[in-house]
Write a protein that holds these residues in place. Structure first.
Motif, short mmCIF file in Angstrom:
data_model
loop_
_atom_site.label_atom_id
_atom_site.label_comp_id
_atom_site.label_asym_id
_atom_site.label_seq_id
_atom_site.Cartn_x
_atom_site.Cartn_y
_atom_site.Cartn_z
N ASN A 1 11.59 6.34 0.96
CA ASN A 1 11.36 5.07 0.28
C ASN A 1 12.69 4.52 -0.22
O ASN A 1 13.68 5.24 -0.29
N ILE A 2 12.72 3.22 -0.56
CA ILE A 2 13.93 2.63 -1.11
C ILE A 2 14.14 3.16 -2.52
O ILE A 2 13.21 3.22 -3.32
N GLU B 1 17.37 3.99 -5.84
CA GLU B 1 18.75 3.94 -6.30
C GLU B 1 19.25 5.31 -6.67
O GLU B 1 20.44 5.52 -6.86
N CYS C 1 14.14 10.04 -5.08
CA CYS C 1 13.65 8.90 -5.85
C CYS C 1 12.79 9.33 -7.04
O CYS C 1 12.43 10.51 -7.16
N ALA C 2 12.50 8.38 -7.91
CA ALA C 2 11.77 8.67 -9.15
C ALA C 2 10.44 9.36 -8.89
O ALA C 2 10.04 10.27 -9.62
N ILE C 3 9.74 8.94 -7.84
CA ILE C 3 8.43 9.53 -7.55
C ILE C 3 8.58 10.97 -7.08
O ILE C 3 7.88 11.87 -7.53
N GLU D 1 5.67 0.99 5.29
CA GLU D 1 6.82 0.31 4.70
C GLU D 1 6.89 0.53 3.19
O GLU D 1 5.86 0.82 2.56
N PRO D 2 8.07 0.33 2.60
CA PRO D 2 8.19 0.47 1.14
C PRO D 2 7.21 -0.42 0.37
O PRO D 2 6.72 -0.04 -0.69
N SER D 3 6.89 -1.59 0.93
CA SER D 3 5.96 -2.47 0.22
C SER D 3 4.57 -1.85 0.15
O SER D 3 3.78 -2.18 -0.74
N LEU E 1 4.25 0.29 -2.93
CA LEU E 1 3.96 -0.56 -4.08
C LEU E 1 2.47 -0.89 -4.13
O LEU E 1 1.84 -0.85 -5.19
N LYS F 1 -0.01 0.34 -7.23
CA LYS F 1 -0.67 -0.63 -8.09
C LYS F 1 -2.12 -0.25 -8.40
O LYS F 1 -2.70 -0.75 -9.37
N GLY G 1 8.84 3.88 7.83
CA GLY G 1 9.80 2.84 8.23
C GLY G 1 9.26 2.02 9.40
O GLY G 1 10.02 1.48 10.20
N GLU H 1 -0.15 -4.53 2.30
CA GLU H 1 0.50 -5.11 1.12
C GLU H 1 -0.27 -6.31 0.56
O GLU H 1 -0.02 -6.74 -0.55
N PHE H 2 -1.19 -6.86 1.34
CA PHE H 2 -1.92 -8.02 0.85
C PHE H 2 -3.35 -7.72 0.42
O PHE H 2 -4.09 -8.61 0.02
#
Lengths: 198, 198
Positions: free
Chosen positions: A63-64, A66, A70-72, A88-90, A93, A97, A109, A181-182
């Motif tokens: 995942n994306i 910094e 990663c945090a997860i 995908e990274p989205s 998310l 949620k 990816g 994502e939608f």
């Protein structure tokens, strides 16, 4: 040159190259930015480059992030024996949620897409296999419910099952033909709940 | 923080602040940019700041320009005694695309809009009046055919006529390529009113 300014024209061209933005919208955005204070535009420009410089892909879940891992992946609150595989990274998310999932993720990816020339080798499948251990593990396949996602789900299920891992897929409660994502959170929750043996 | 990266989140916020772009689209664009080569993103960021630094408003016509006066105001090919008054720089482009207009422009920088708190003093009307000379001049009012544009047209016509300048406005009628049955009544009324010898 359509406009009286080459630099304005250049911004319009850059913006038009983005997904969902046509030339008319690009022009509207560019003229809007021209009216904004300089600091505002500089801040946006800096944010773009910053994002590019600071982010990388988590070496574990792809995942994306910094920070690596990663945090997860680092979180002690996460169930470490459940991996949710998304495209995908989205999509991470979208699942996050729901607040209903507490395991880990794996971002492929993309999905297998022969028409676009995307095969299994172009996805982070090797990295996923490397995460399969000996213990009691479950891999939840949560790919988009369309042809390509379906294909990828079947491919992964075939690949993972012989490794002795429990392979499930999110229920087909998610409306077919949509993109993860939608989809609204409640539908994704229900799909996680109703997952079945792949 | 919704995403695992603060810098990604920051780009999404910046993009969401732009006209026509909601959060979902902003997210999609940000993730698209993440996949692009760094030089591409840097080039876009630079284009944004460049535009802001290089452009200014032409001191004559108030259009966006990189040289002052702008290319149109400087051009010897332009009829210097005709001024087309428009609301925004994008309207100049719309008229230029016809290739039928060879006069000069004046960009008001908006229209009179009491609800938005935009009065005559907020527009470049003083600058327009300064361009009215003694010679044989025509001012064409080409503002958007809506309530605010109408109000501004009437205001300017009242202001300009006493100065002895010829004041015209672009014709209102049925748009080319349309079908009469789908054109609104007000437009047809105006088209009947403004009928010309066939």
């Amino acid at each position: 040159m359509l406009h009286t300014s080459q630099s304005l024209e250049s911004v319009i061209e850059h913006l038009s190259s983005l997904p969902t933005i046509g030339r008319k919208t690009a022009q509207r955005i560019a003229l809007y930015l021209l009216k904004q204070p300089r600091e505002e535009v500089v801040a946006m420009a800096r944010a773009l480059v910053d994002m590019k410089d600071k982010t990388a892909y988590c070496t574990i879940c792809q995942n994306i992030t910094e920070q690596d891992p990663c945090a997860i992946c680092q979180s002690p609150k996460r169930e470490r024996n459940v991996i949710c595989v998304v495209g995908e990274p989205s999509d991470v998310l979208a699942v996050e949620k729901t607040n209903d999932y507490h395991g880990l993720y794996h971002v492929l990816g993309g999905v297998i897409h022969p028409l676009d020339g995307v095969g299994p080798d172009d996805l982070k499948i090797k990295e996923l296999l490397a995460r399969i251990g000996n213990g009691d593990q479950e891999v939840i396949l949560a790919l988009n419910p369309n042809v390509e996602g379906e294909m990828t789900t079947l491919y992964l299920a075939k690949l993972l099952k012989p490794l002795g891992v429990k392979v499930t897929r999110i229920a087909r409660g998610v409306p077919l033909g949509s993109a993860l994502e939608f989809v609204d959170e409640a539908t994704i929750s229900r799909a996680l709940e109703g997952r079945v043996e792949a």
